[in-house]
Design a protein around this motif. Structure first.
Motif, mmCIF file in Angstrom:
data_model
loop_
_atom_site.group_PDB
_atom_site.id
_atom_site.type_symbol
_atom_site.label_atom_id
_atom_site.label_comp_id
_atom_site.label_asym_id
_atom_site.label_seq_id
_atom_site.Cartn_x
_atom_site.Cartn_y
_atom_site.Cartn_z
ATOM 1 N N SER A 4 35.273 -8.555 31.033
ATOM 2 C CA SER A 4 36.241 -7.885 30.172
ATOM 3 C C SER A 4 36.242 -6.387 30.447
ATOM 4 O O SER A 4 35.186 -5.778 30.616
ATOM 5 N N THR A 5 37.436 -5.807 30.441
ATOM 6 C CA THR A 5 37.536 -4.354 30.541
ATOM 7 C C THR A 5 37.421 -3.716 29.161
ATOM 8 O O THR A 5 37.346 -2.495 29.050
ATOM 9 N N ASN A 7 35.488 -3.119 25.358
ATOM 10 C CA ASN A 7 34.105 -2.858 24.964
ATOM 11 C C ASN A 7 33.518 -3.982 24.128
ATOM 12 O O ASN A 7 32.324 -3.960 23.821
ATOM 13 N N ASP A 8 34.355 -4.926 23.756
ATOM 14 C CA ASP A 8 33.882 -6.086 23.016
ATOM 15 C C ASP A 8 34.565 -7.317 23.588
ATOM 16 O O ASP A 8 35.381 -7.222 24.498
ATOM 17 N N LEU A 9 34.225 -8.481 23.051
ATOM 18 C CA LEU A 9 34.788 -9.730 23.538
ATOM 19 C C LEU A 9 35.207 -10.549 22.318
ATOM 20 O O LEU A 9 34.355 -11.154 21.660
ATOM 21 N N VAL A 14 27.843 -10.201 20.786
ATOM 22 C CA VAL A 14 26.867 -9.760 21.781
ATOM 23 C C VAL A 14 25.482 -9.936 21.158
ATOM 24 O O VAL A 14 25.187 -9.374 20.112
ATOM 25 N N ALA A 76 28.153 -12.346 30.281
ATOM 26 C CA ALA A 76 29.408 -11.592 30.323
ATOM 27 C C ALA A 76 29.142 -10.167 30.798
ATOM 28 O O ALA A 76 28.010 -9.688 30.777
ATOM 29 N N LEU A 78 30.893 -6.424 30.012
ATOM 30 C CA LEU A 78 31.836 -5.671 29.181
ATOM 31 C C LEU A 78 32.110 -4.305 29.795
ATOM 32 O O LEU A 78 31.290 -3.776 30.553
ATOM 33 N N ALA A 79 33.249 -3.733 29.415
ATOM 34 C CA ALA A 79 33.659 -2.395 29.852
ATOM 35 C C ALA A 79 33.666 -2.282 31.377
ATOM 36 O O ALA A 79 33.287 -1.256 31.942
ATOM 37 N N GLY A 98 29.854 -2.206 34.988
ATOM 38 C CA GLY A 98 30.038 -2.582 33.597
ATOM 39 C C GLY A 98 28.688 -2.815 32.948
ATOM 40 O O GLY A 98 27.642 -2.566 33.548
ATOM 41 N N THR A 99 28.731 -3.317 31.721
ATOM 42 C CA THR A 99 27.511 -3.594 30.968
ATOM 43 C C THR A 99 27.272 -5.097 30.933
ATOM 44 O O THR A 99 28.121 -5.852 30.445
ATOM 45 N N VAL A 103 26.028 -13.266 25.328
ATOM 46 C CA VAL A 103 26.956 -13.446 24.207
ATOM 47 C C VAL A 103 26.797 -14.841 23.617
ATOM 48 O O VAL A 103 26.266 -15.753 24.241
#
Length: 109
Positions: A4-5, A7-9, A14, A76, A78-79, A98-99, A103
């Motif tokens: 995911s681009t 910051n959350d999903l 998380v 996953a 993120l960002a 990314g991070t 999850v």
């Protein structure tokens, strides 16, 4: 691997942050393509060979990012972002980063 681009999903929580992770590639074009691009730049327009190289580089960097996150045990990333830099004449570095996180799918999501 969820990527995911954002910051959350949405629909996920998380549960653990595993840290930043990277996928990097450095590419160069062969001399014939560089000469062709130089001539094309005189008249303008898309440099299709360069566009193709950059698309392939992004895919390669993203694949390496996913592999690196998987090696950390991530579910996953993120960002996720891309960064590109020119390294000397004719060399292009593409970095996907990314991070890496673990999850858990939320109930009802």
């Amino acid at each position: 691997m969820l990527l995911s681009t954002m910051n959350d999903l949405p629909g996920y929580e998380v549960t653990e942050v595993l840290g930043e992770t990277f996928g990097i590639t450095v590419r160069s074009r062969h001399i014939g393509s560089q000469i062709g691009a130089a001539f094309k730049s005189l008249v303008g327009g898309e440099l299709k060979g360069m566009t193709k190289m950059l698309q392939e580089s992004r895919v390669e960097a993203q694949t390496r990012l996913v592999e690196a996150a998987g090696a950390k045990g991530a579910d996953a990333i993120l960002a996720m972002r891309f960064d590109a830099n020119e390294l000397g004449e004719g060399y292009q570095e593409i970095c996907a980063y990314g991070t890496a996180v673990k999850v858990r799918k939320l109930a009802g999501a």
